[in-house]
Design an enzyme around this catalytic site. Structure first.
Site, PDB file in Angstrom:
ATOM      1  N   ASP A   8       0.785  -1.252   0.000  1.00 21.23           N
ATOM      2  CA  ASP A   8       0.000   0.000   0.000  1.00 21.23           C
ATOM      3  C   ASP A   8       0.817   1.303   0.000  1.00 21.23           C
ATOM      4  OD1 ASP A   8      -1.966  -1.930   0.195  1.00 21.23           O
ATOM      5  OD2 ASP A   8      -2.834  -1.191   2.061  1.00 21.23           O
ATOM      6  N   LYS A 106      -7.060  -4.952  -3.078  1.00 21.84           N
ATOM      7  CA  LYS A 106      -7.806  -5.479  -1.930  1.00 21.84           C
ATOM      8  C   LYS A 106      -8.699  -4.390  -1.372  1.00 21.84           C
ATOM      9  CE  LYS A 106      -4.009  -4.360   1.182  1.00 21.84           C
ATOM     10  NZ  LYS A 106      -4.738  -3.310   1.928  1.00 21.84           N
ATOM     11  N   CYS A 151      -1.950  -2.870   7.637  1.00 23.65           N
ATOM     12  CA  CYS A 151      -1.876  -3.785   6.494  1.00 23.65           C
ATOM     13  C   CYS A 151      -0.595  -4.612   6.460  1.00 23.65           C
ATOM     14  CB  CYS A 151      -2.105  -3.020   5.206  1.00 23.65           C
ATOM     15  SG  CYS A 151      -3.835  -2.479   5.072  1.00 23.65           S
TER      16      CYS A 151
HETATM   17  C1  VGL Z   1      -4.676   0.548   5.686  1.00 22.35           C
HETATM   18  C2  VGL Z   1      -6.279   1.377   7.082  1.00 22.35           C
HETATM   19  C3  VGL Z   1      -7.238   1.264   6.097  1.00 22.35           C
HETATM   20  C4  VGL Z   1      -3.255   0.173   5.487  1.00 22.35           C
HETATM   21  C5  VGL Z   1      -5.617   0.411   4.679  1.00 22.35           C
HETATM   22  O1  VGL Z   1      -2.787   0.129   4.327  1.00 22.35           O
HETATM   23  O2  VGL Z   1      -2.570  -0.082   6.512  1.00 22.35           O
HETATM   24  N1  VGL Z   1      -5.022   1.019   6.883  1.00 22.35           N
HETATM   25  N2  VGL Z   1      -6.891   0.791   4.906  1.00 22.35           N
END
Ligand code: VGL
Ligand code: ZN
Length: 197
Positions: A8, A106, A151
């Site tokens: 991410d 995702k 994540c």
């Molecule tokens: C994430 C919160 C919501 C992350 C993704 O990438 O850690 N955290 N969505």
């Protein structure tokens, strides 16, 4: 065979983004430099439809960082982030996206969040990543990216439970750190047998 799993590294998790992780952009150059050492490079991309159930804006009377009970368990509510097709959902512009063998998205299921690269937050619905890695003969994973306590943590623990040899490079991750979530994540990863390097 080993894979680098880059979690991410997207605009919304970098300074100025909708769910900015402090210093989130500081990991990009180091991650780029690591890519050539691996048999495979996999990027994950948080990829939510507008109105996703993990957004506080989808819950009447709730605010960001409140915790609600979903059918699959407790869920932190987040600011709207990483909406499919938005600038915030794009990878950081300096990330070497062209080096990736696979990009796994995702969080596209409107009713279930997905922190982990392997399973949605019901811990049951697979993203397909396990099958990809196994069929490529990969047994060792190095994980880096954002956010360390959400994540990256969920992905590392799931991977260890699935039997992969997992290392998290802490220096190439940054955390949100919500109510002790970073300390809990570090001890949870250790307990699961993840190597913190
Ligand atoms: C994430 C919160 C919501 C992350 C993704 O990438 O850690 N955290 N969505
Ligand atoms: Zn998300």
């Amino acid at each position: 065979m080993q894979a680098l799993i880059v979690i991410d590294v997207q605009n919304d998790f970098c300074p100025g983004g909708a769910l900015a992780v402090p210093e989130g952009d500081a990991v990009v150059q180091g991650i780029n430099a690591l890519m050539s050492e691996f048999d495979a490079v996999v990027l994950t991309q948080d990829w939510h439809p507008a109105g996703h159930s993990s957004f506080a804006s989808a819950h009447e009377g709730a605010g960001p960082y409140d915790v609600v009970q979903m059918p699959y368990g407790a869920q932190v509510l987040w600011p709207d982030h990483c909406i499919q097709g938005s600038t915030g959902a794009r990878f950081h512009t300096d990330l070497h996206v062209d080096r990736a063998d696979l990009i796994i998205r995702k969080g596209y299921n409107p009713a279930i969040d997905s922190y982990s690269a392997f399973f949605e937050n019901d811990h049951t619905t697979s993203t397909g990543l396990e099958g990809y890695l196994r069929t490529r003969g990969i047994d060792r994973l190095v994980m880096v990216g954002l956010a360390l306590d959400f994540c990256v943590n969920f992905s590392a623990v799931d991977a260890a439970k699935l039997g992969f040899d997992v290392e998290v490079r802490e220096g190439l991750c940054r955390a949100i750190d919500l109510d002790g979530s970073l300390a809990a994540a570090l001890s949870g990863m250790k307990d699961a047998g993840v190597t913190l390097a």
